[in-house]
Design a protein around this motif. Structure first.
Motif, PDB file in Angstrom:
ATOM      1  N   LEU A  49       0.821  -1.202   0.000  1.00  0.00           N
ATOM      2  CA  LEU A  49       0.000   0.000   0.000  1.00  0.00           C
ATOM      3  C   LEU A  49       0.863   1.263   0.000  1.00  0.00           C
ATOM      4  CD1 LEU A  49      -2.821  -1.031   2.501  1.00  0.00           C
ATOM      5  CD2 LEU A  49      -3.001  -0.825   0.012  1.00  0.00           C
ATOM      6  N   GLN A  50       1.929   1.264   0.798  1.00  0.00           N
ATOM      7  CA  GLN A  50       2.827   2.419   0.831  1.00  0.00           C
ATOM      8  C   GLN A  50       3.533   2.593  -0.513  1.00  0.00           C
ATOM      9  OE1 GLN A  50       5.816   2.400   3.924  1.00  0.00           O
ATOM     10  NE2 GLN A  50       6.955   4.095   3.010  1.00  0.00           N
ATOM     11  N   TYR A  51       3.992   1.498  -1.074  1.00  0.00           N
ATOM     12  CA  TYR A  51       4.695   1.526  -2.360  1.00  0.00           C
ATOM     13  C   TYR A  51       3.807   2.142  -3.435  1.00  0.00           C
ATOM     14  CZ  TYR A  51       7.850  -0.379  -5.985  1.00  0.00           C
ATOM     15  OH  TYR A  51       8.733  -0.544  -7.031  1.00  0.00           O
ATOM     16  N   HIS A  52       2.528   1.741  -3.404  1.00  0.00           N
ATOM     17  CA  HIS A  52       1.559   2.262  -4.369  1.00  0.00           C
ATOM     18  C   HIS A  52       1.228   3.717  -4.079  1.00  0.00           C
ATOM     19  CE1 HIS A  52      -2.692   1.868  -6.332  1.00  0.00           C
ATOM     20  NE2 HIS A  52      -1.869   2.588  -7.050  1.00  0.00           N
ATOM     21  N   ARG A  53       0.952   4.010  -2.818  1.00  0.00           N
ATOM     22  CA  ARG A  53       0.532   5.372  -2.421  1.00  0.00           C
ATOM     23  C   ARG A  53       1.594   6.406  -2.755  1.00  0.00           C
ATOM     24  NH1 ARG A  53      -0.264   4.178   2.397  1.00  0.00           N
ATOM     25  NH2 ARG A  53       1.690   4.913   3.300  1.00  0.00           N
ATOM     26  N   GLU A  54       2.861   6.060  -2.527  1.00  0.00           N
ATOM     27  CA  GLU A  54       3.953   7.001  -2.752  1.00  0.00           C
ATOM     28  C   GLU A  54       4.577   6.856  -4.146  1.00  0.00           C
ATOM     29  OE1 GLU A  54       6.731   6.777   0.473  1.00  0.00           O
ATOM     30  OE2 GLU A  54       5.145   6.839   1.997  1.00  0.00           O
ATOM     31  N   ASN A  55       3.972   5.971  -4.961  1.00  0.00           N
ATOM     32  CA  ASN A  55       4.423   5.786  -6.344  1.00  0.00           C
ATOM     33  C   ASN A  55       5.926   5.470  -6.399  1.00  0.00           C
ATOM     34  OD1 ASN A  55       3.512   5.545  -8.926  1.00  0.00           O
ATOM     35  ND2 ASN A  55       3.483   7.721  -9.377  1.00  0.00           N
ATOM     36  N   LEU A  56       6.368   4.589  -5.518  1.00  0.00           N
ATOM     37  CA  LEU A  56       7.793   4.310  -5.384  1.00  0.00           C
ATOM     38  C   LEU A  56       8.374   3.558  -6.573  1.00  0.00           C
ATOM     39  CD1 LEU A  56       7.968   3.406  -1.583  1.00  0.00           C
ATOM     40  CD2 LEU A  56       8.677   5.524  -2.703  1.00  0.00           C
ATOM     41  N   ILE A  57       7.509   3.023  -7.423  1.00  0.00           N
ATOM     42  CA  ILE A  57       8.015   2.302  -8.593  1.00  0.00           C
ATOM     43  C   ILE A  57       8.836   3.221  -9.490  1.00  0.00           C
ATOM     44  CG2 ILE A  57       5.986   2.725 -10.072  1.00  0.00           C
ATOM     45  CD1 ILE A  57       6.369  -0.166 -11.090  1.00  0.00           C
ATOM     46  N   LEU A  58       8.544   4.517  -9.428  1.00  0.00           N
ATOM     47  CA  LEU A  58       9.256   5.472 -10.284  1.00  0.00           C
ATOM     48  C   LEU A  58      10.691   5.715  -9.834  1.00  0.00           C
ATOM     49  CD1 LEU A  58       6.413   8.084 -10.894  1.00  0.00           C
ATOM     50  CD2 LEU A  58       7.067   6.116 -12.296  1.00  0.00           C
ATOM     51  N   VAL A  59      11.008   5.387  -8.563  1.00  0.00           N
ATOM     52  CA  VAL A  59      12.378   5.579  -8.067  1.00  0.00           C
ATOM     53  C   VAL A  59      13.022   4.261  -7.640  1.00  0.00           C
ATOM     54  CG1 VAL A  59      11.931   7.940  -7.317  1.00  0.00           C
ATOM     55  CG2 VAL A  59      11.575   6.055  -5.703  1.00  0.00           C
ATOM     56  N   ASP A  60      12.326   3.163  -7.867  1.00  0.00           N
ATOM     57  CA  ASP A  60      12.804   1.859  -7.427  1.00  0.00           C
ATOM     58  C   ASP A  60      13.909   1.359  -8.356  1.00  0.00           C
ATOM     59  OD1 ASP A  60      13.231  -0.701  -6.578  1.00  0.00           O
ATOM     60  OD2 ASP A  60      11.115  -1.243  -6.478  1.00  0.00           O
ATOM     61  N   PRO A  61      15.162   1.288  -7.891  1.00  0.00           N
ATOM     62  CA  PRO A  61      16.250   0.825  -8.761  1.00  0.00           C
ATOM     63  C   PRO A  61      16.113  -0.643  -9.143  1.00  0.00           C
ATOM     64  CG  PRO A  61      17.020   1.068  -6.499  1.00  0.00           C
ATOM     65  CD  PRO A  61      15.640   1.662  -6.551  1.00  0.00           C
ATOM     66  N   VAL A  62      15.483  -1.435  -8.269  1.00  0.00           N
ATOM     67  CA  VAL A  62      15.302  -2.862  -8.569  1.00  0.00           C
ATOM     68  C   VAL A  62      14.331  -3.041  -9.730  1.00  0.00           C
ATOM     69  CG1 VAL A  62      14.454  -5.064  -7.665  1.00  0.00           C
ATOM     70  CG2 VAL A  62      15.849  -3.576  -6.218  1.00  0.00           C
ATOM     71  N   ALA A  63      13.201  -2.328  -9.686  1.00  0.00           N
ATOM     72  CA  ALA A  63      12.215  -2.415 -10.760  1.00  0.00           C
ATOM     73  C   ALA A  63      12.809  -1.940 -12.080  1.00  0.00           C
ATOM     74  CB  ALA A  63      10.986  -1.583 -10.405  1.00  0.00           C
ATOM     75  N   ASN A  64      13.624  -0.897 -12.013  1.00  0.00           N
ATOM     76  CA  ASN A  64      14.245  -0.361 -13.223  1.00  0.00           C
ATOM     77  C   ASN A  64      15.275  -1.329 -13.802  1.00  0.00           C
ATOM     78  OD1 ASN A  64      14.955   1.916 -15.106  1.00  0.00           O
ATOM     79  ND2 ASN A  64      16.904   1.744 -14.035  1.00  0.00           N
ATOM     80  N   TYR A  65      16.116  -1.886 -12.944  1.00  0.00           N
ATOM     81  CA  TYR A  65      17.180  -2.779 -13.407  1.00  0.00           C
ATOM     82  C   TYR A  65      16.627  -4.116 -13.901  1.00  0.00           C
ATOM     83  CZ  TYR A  65      21.878  -4.835 -13.479  1.00  0.00           C
ATOM     84  OH  TYR A  65      23.054  -5.430 -13.867  1.00  0.00           O
TER      85      TYR A  65
END
Length: 235
Positions: free
Chosen positions: A66-82
């Motif tokens: 929920l926090q990951y979604h609420r704060e839109n952390l996917i945009l700064v997540d180095p793991v998701a990007n890599y």
């Protein structure tokens, strides 16, 4: 149980799973032996406004999701990007950090939710990046052998889930109609297809006419395109 035995035991149990829930729980028990308490399988489609739709299998702490979604952390997540670029499994700490501040916030937040160490297994296919299996825990087995074992199980989990979805899905076309469309997609004429399938040319044309009606299209070419789009056949 040795790592080799753990891998093949997991394979056998995953093969027996009949639902996504049992598949998820079976995999969770298998990777717990290597110190992983949580995992998720997400699709390649980034949907910041509909994050839950990215999940294929979810065994992640709900508060963290929920926090990951609420704060839109996917945009700064180095793991998701890599994960979109790597062909190999990698530890979370190995992902290059582009946004230092965002990456630090993400790391602190993850640890607060018990996700101290993690492993990411990108799923790459002939068409490119398809999905990610990401795992985390308090004290994970970070040895080369442990990582390889979990990577193999993660890849098998993804394959097994695809098979499960395929077996449970409902097709619009009949098996024979899909067969006819597969040959149409290969450029075969109605006569050619009849010869291959040992049925008359007129029967092939009747099947194609039925497909046009079911898919709401006007030509065989459109029917091929729509059949591929719907997953009735594969190119």
């Amino acid at each position: 149980m040795g790592r080799f035995d753990a891998i093949f035991s997991a394979f056998e149990l995953l093969d027996k799973a009949k639902t996504e829930v049992s598949l998820r729980d079976t995999f969770a028990a298998a990777v717990r032996q290597f110190g992983y308490d949580s995992f998720m399988v997400v699709s390649s489609r980034i949907q910041p406004t509909a994050f839950d739709k990215m999940f294929i299998l979810d065994h992640w702490p709900r508060a963290w999701r929920l926090q990951y979604h609420r704060e839109n952390l996917i945009l700064v997540d180095p793991v998701a990007n890599y994960a979109r670029k790597s062909f190999n499994a990698f530890g979370w700490h190995e992902a290059p950090v582009i946004d230092q501040r965002g990456g630090r916030v993400l790391e602190i937040s993850a640890v607060e939710h018990g996700l101290r160490s993690g492993l990411c297994v990108p799923i790459q296919g002939t068409s490119g990046y398809q999905a990610t299996v990401s795992l985390a825990g308090h004290a994970v087995d970070e040895s080369k052998e442990g990582r390889r074992a979990v990577e193999m199980m993660a890849l098998y989990l993804y394959k097994t889930n695809l098979k499960l979805k395929s077996e449970s899905r409902t097709f619009t076309l009949t098996p024979r109609e899909r067969e006819v469309m597969r040959w149409a997609a290969a450029g075969k004429s109605a006569w050619d297809t009849g010869e291959i399938l040992h049925i008359s040319e007129q029967t092939v044309k009747s099947h194609i006419s039925s497909v046009l009606s079911k898919l709401g299209v006007c030509s065989k070419t459109q029917a091929v395109v729509e059949s591929i789009r719907r997953g009735e056949i594969h190119p």
